[in-house]
Write an enzyme that holds these catalytic residues in place. Structure first.
Site, short mmCIF file in Angstrom:
data_model
loop_
_atom_site.label_atom_id
_atom_site.label_comp_id
_atom_site.label_asym_id
_atom_site.label_seq_id
_atom_site.Cartn_x
_atom_site.Cartn_y
_atom_site.Cartn_z
N SER A 191 26.56 5.90 76.28
CA SER A 191 25.99 4.95 77.23
C SER A 191 25.71 5.69 78.52
CB SER A 191 27.00 3.82 77.49
OG SER A 191 26.63 3.04 78.62
N TYR A 204 35.73 1.07 79.44
CA TYR A 204 34.48 1.26 78.71
C TYR A 204 33.87 2.62 79.05
CZ TYR A 204 29.75 0.41 76.95
OH TYR A 204 28.55 0.50 76.28
#
Length: 316
Positions: A191, A204
């Site tokens: 990401s 995350y």
């Protein structure tokens, strides 16, 4: 004290070492220039995507979002698609849609990718019923968004199990066959949160940085074998409109809108088929990130504050 002969030998050895090092540096400079020329050439002449017809493509988390779009795209290109999802209804629906479009038969298996035992068990089923996976796409992930101290222990553990450890278990299951055949491609979704830290995404971000490190190290390890033909691609998407980004915060929405799942899937498949090592979605973010990292920390923070992209807490 050293004798004159020993001193001469030492000087001779030093001269040989200096000459060898100088030659190595010259070769390195030539290699770097060659790499730059190749890179510029790739910008001017886009590499033709290789065919995936006949490949067995396994996509984790293919019941919805990017994973589902990837399954549909690979099926449309003639690949045999293996769909893994923990949600039986969603996974079955993806298979149904592929069949309705008249693409090659897709196969669905319920699998909890956070469980090593489940991954290895289902992987064995895939081998028996479909064959050896040749393209593995680790797409499954979760993204709770709230301040670090408001995450529960179980929540943090689940983020790491799904977003990181699942990659280890699928690699353990499918990489050996790829190495035996010396053929295969590993695609892992990190990401942009694996490139820079973002408030409300501490666990995350940690998980996505871990995926980046895993893929870089695995690529380097396999690269030491000059006869290795297994390919690796790491993907760094900006926020994608799949439902994971529950409360996005974007200052310049027209310039940086949420990425559509199909758009992300097209970029991922193109990166895999052109054997691109790393890709951000959108692509310009990699260059922007690298340039930004060259600046002083304070300047980086000013830029991030100006851009104003992030996520609000999902607990509010």
């Amino acid at each position: 004290m050293s004798t004159p002969n020993q001193a001469q030998q030492d000087i001779g050895t030093l001269l040989v070492q200096v000459t060898q090092t100088t030659a190595d540096v010259i070769v390195l400079i030539i290699q770097i220039l060659y790499a730059f020329i190749l890179s510029i050439g790739r910008l001017a002449i886009r590499k033709q995507p290789r065919s995936v017809r006949g490949d067995i493509v396994l996509v984790t988390g293919a019941g919805h979002g990017i994973g589902k779009e990837l399954a549909l795209l690979y099926a449309s290109e003639g690949a045999t698609v293996v769909i893994w999802d923990i949600n039986e209804k969603n996974g079955s629906q993806t298979v149904k849609e592929i069949a309705q479009l008249g693409y090659p038969k897709a196969h669905f298996f319920v699998c909890d990718v956070s469980s090593r035992d489940d991954v290895l068990r289902v992987a064995e089923e895939v081998r028996h019923k479909v064959g050896d996976v040749t393209i593995l796409i680790n797409n499954a992930g979760i993204m709770p968004t709230h301040p670090f101290l408001e995450h529960t222990t179980d929540e943090i553990q689940r983020i790491m199990n799904i977003n990181v450890m699942a990659h280890f278990w699928t690699l353990e299951a499918f990489l050996p066959a790829m190495k035996r055949h010396n053929y295969g491609h590993i695609v892992s979704l990190s990401s942009t949160a694996g490139l820079f830290g973002i408030p409300n995404l501490v666990p995350y971000c940690c998980s996505k940085y871990a995926v980046r490190g895993l893929m870089e190290a695995l690529y380097q390890e396999c690269r030491t074998d000059k006869k290795n033909y297994i390919k690796f691609t790491s993907i760094y998407p900006y926020m994608v409109d799949t439902g994971l980004c529950k409360k996005p915060k974007i200052r310049f929405e027209n310039l940086m809108p949420l990425v559509k799942p199909k758009e992300a899937a097209l970029e991922i498949m193109n990166a895999q088929r052109t054997e691109t090592n790393e890709v951000t979605i959108p692509r310009y973010l990699f260059g922007a990130h690298n340039l930004c990292r060259m600046l002083p920390l304070k300047a980086q923070l000013y830029i991030m504050d100006f851009i104003g992209v992030g996520l609000e807490s999902d607990l509010i």
